[in-house]
Design an enzyme around this catalytic site. Structure first.
Site, PDB file in Angstrom:
ATOM      1  N   GLU A 110       0.849  -1.201   0.000  1.00 10.57           N
ATOM      2  CA  GLU A 110       0.000   0.000   0.000  1.00 10.57           C
ATOM      3  C   GLU A 110       0.878   1.242   0.000  1.00 10.57           C
ATOM      4  O   GLU A 110       1.973   1.236   0.573  1.00 10.57           O
ATOM      5  CB  GLU A 110      -0.868   0.021   1.266  1.00 10.57           C
ATOM      6  N   ASP A 111       0.387   2.300  -0.607  1.00 14.04           N
ATOM      7  CA  ASP A 111       1.089   3.576  -0.512  1.00 14.04           C
ATOM      8  C   ASP A 111       0.888   4.186   0.874  1.00 14.04           C
ATOM      9  O   ASP A 111       1.811   4.690   1.494  1.00 14.04           O
ATOM     10  CB  ASP A 111       0.600   4.551  -1.596  1.00 14.04           C
TER      11      ASP A 111
ATOM     12  N   ARG B  41       1.176  12.827  -8.508  1.00 13.39           N
ATOM     13  CA  ARG B  41       1.796  11.495  -8.368  1.00 13.39           C
ATOM     14  C   ARG B  41       3.241  11.483  -8.834  1.00 13.39           C
ATOM     15  O   ARG B  41       4.046  10.684  -8.375  1.00 13.39           O
ATOM     16  CB  ARG B  41       1.021  10.454  -9.197  1.00 13.39           C
TER      17      ARG B  41
ATOM     18  N   ASP C 234      -4.561   4.932   5.936  1.00 12.61           N
ATOM     19  CA  ASP C 234      -5.156   6.105   6.578  1.00 12.61           C
ATOM     20  C   ASP C 234      -6.173   5.621   7.611  1.00 12.61           C
ATOM     21  O   ASP C 234      -5.816   5.285   8.737  1.00 12.61           O
ATOM     22  CB  ASP C 234      -5.774   6.971   5.472  1.00 12.61           C
TER      23      ASP C 234
ATOM     24  N   PHE D 250      -2.942  15.516   5.124  1.00 14.28           N
ATOM     25  CA  PHE D 250      -2.946  15.044   3.745  1.00 14.28           C
ATOM     26  C   PHE D 250      -1.574  15.211   3.090  1.00 14.28           C
ATOM     27  O   PHE D 250      -0.925  16.229   3.251  1.00 14.28           O
ATOM     28  CB  PHE D 250      -4.007  15.809   2.950  1.00 14.28           C
TER      29      PHE D 250
HETATM   30  P1  IMP Z   1      -8.018   4.325   3.928  1.00 10.39           P
HETATM   31  O1  IMP Z   1      -8.994   3.329   3.392  1.00 10.39           O
HETATM   32  O2  IMP Z   1      -8.687   5.436   4.661  1.00 10.39           O
HETATM   33  O3  IMP Z   1      -6.925   3.689   4.772  1.00 10.39           O
HETATM   34  O4  IMP Z   1      -7.358   5.040   2.718  1.00 10.39           O
HETATM   35  C1  IMP Z   1      -6.525   4.394   1.864  1.00 10.39           C
HETATM   36  C2  IMP Z   1      -6.381   5.118   0.553  1.00 10.39           C
HETATM   37  O5  IMP Z   1      -6.754   6.495   0.627  1.00 10.39           O
HETATM   38  C3  IMP Z   1      -4.936   5.120   0.137  1.00 10.39           C
HETATM   39  O6  IMP Z   1      -4.605   3.967  -0.591  1.00 10.39           O
HETATM   40  C4  IMP Z   1      -4.834   6.399  -0.685  1.00 10.39           C
HETATM   41  O7  IMP Z   1      -5.175   6.157  -2.007  1.00 10.39           O
HETATM   42  C5  IMP Z   1      -5.854   7.320  -0.069  1.00 10.39           C
HETATM   43  N1  IMP Z   1      -5.255   8.298   0.893  1.00 10.39           N
HETATM   44  C6  IMP Z   1      -5.340   8.290   2.242  1.00 10.39           C
HETATM   45  N2  IMP Z   1      -4.675   9.314   2.790  1.00 10.39           N
HETATM   46  C7  IMP Z   1      -4.129   9.998   1.760  1.00 10.39           C
HETATM   47  C8  IMP Z   1      -3.274  11.164   1.685  1.00 10.39           C
HETATM   48  O8  IMP Z   1      -2.880  11.795   2.671  1.00 10.39           O
HETATM   49  N3  IMP Z   1      -2.918  11.549   0.431  1.00 10.39           N
HETATM   50  C9  IMP Z   1      -3.310  10.899  -0.703  1.00 10.39           C
HETATM   51  N4  IMP Z   1      -4.086   9.806  -0.668  1.00 10.39           N
HETATM   52  C10 IMP Z   1      -4.495   9.356   0.543  1.00 10.39           C
END
Ligand code: IMP
Length: 175
Positions: free
Chosen positions: A100-101, A166, A104, A153
């Site tokens: 995963e990148d 990106r 969150d 963010f």
């Molecule tokens: P989660 O499901 O809330 O954990 O979010 C996961 C996805 O949200 C990641 O794979 C990202 O694509 C996107 N995301 C969450 N936080 C950020 C951020 O700070 N910048 C850009 N993309 C984010």
């Protein structure tokens, strides 16, 4: 400082810091998976650069596959998670490492972990470049974490804001 659409971002994690940390992650992962030939599952779009850089620091055989699961819009997680798209490999009985990148809220990860468990994987671990521990409400803590960051963010190095940013070599934080 850079501007993307209506938002301003400041440099946060440098090119070199990212490279150095990924090298360390690569060693940890190589140790963990020596002789196991794991299937690395890269979650598009955000993790394509991380995946490309990480696998070149791994010195044990691995397979790589790319999937997609969109759950995020602009600055906030929507809570909606779609199904896994693009998985061609049979993952039954396999050691899986999800790439995963960023983790969150953990919503995406929780969904992925459930979906892969249902497919009969042998083990599932998670490597993420970035982790926002204060934001995570779902799923377990990732097994391999590049950087723990505050609940702000970020863009760059594969991560986007409204589809942009990106290509940035460094990671930037919302000002
Ligand atoms: P989660 O499901 O809330 O954990 O979010 C996961 C996805 O949200 C990641 O794979 C990202 O694509 C996107 N995301 C969450 N936080 C950020 C951020 O700070 N910048 C850009 N993309 C984010």
């Amino acid at each position: 400082m850079i501007k993307i659409l209506d938002k301003e971002f400041i440099p946060y994690i440098s090119d070199k810091q990212i490279r150095d940390r990924i090298k360390e992650m690569g060693s940890e992962i190589s140790k963990e998976y020596a002789d196991k030939k794991p299937l690395l599952i890269s979650v598009l779009n955000g993790s394509f650069i991380f995946t490309a850089d990480l696998i070149r620091t791994i010195d044990t055989p691995v397979e790589v596959s790319f999937i997609r699961v969109a759950s995020y819009q602009a600055l906030q997680t929507t809570g909606k998670v779609r199904e896994i798209l693009g998985l061609k490999e049979n993952v039954f009985g396999r050691d899986i490492l999800i790439l995963e990148d960023i983790v969150d809220t953990g919503t995406t990860l929780e969904h992925l972990l459930e979906a892969f468990k249902d497919l009969g994987t042998k083990t599932i671990k998670v490597a993420t470049l970035l982790h926002k521990p204060d934001a995570q409400q779902k799923a377990e803590k990732p097994d391999f974490v590049g950087f723990e960051i505050p609940n702000k963010f970020v863009v760059g190095y594969g991560l986007d804001y409204e589809g942009l940013g990106r290509e940035l070599k460094e990671i930037y934080q919302l000002r």
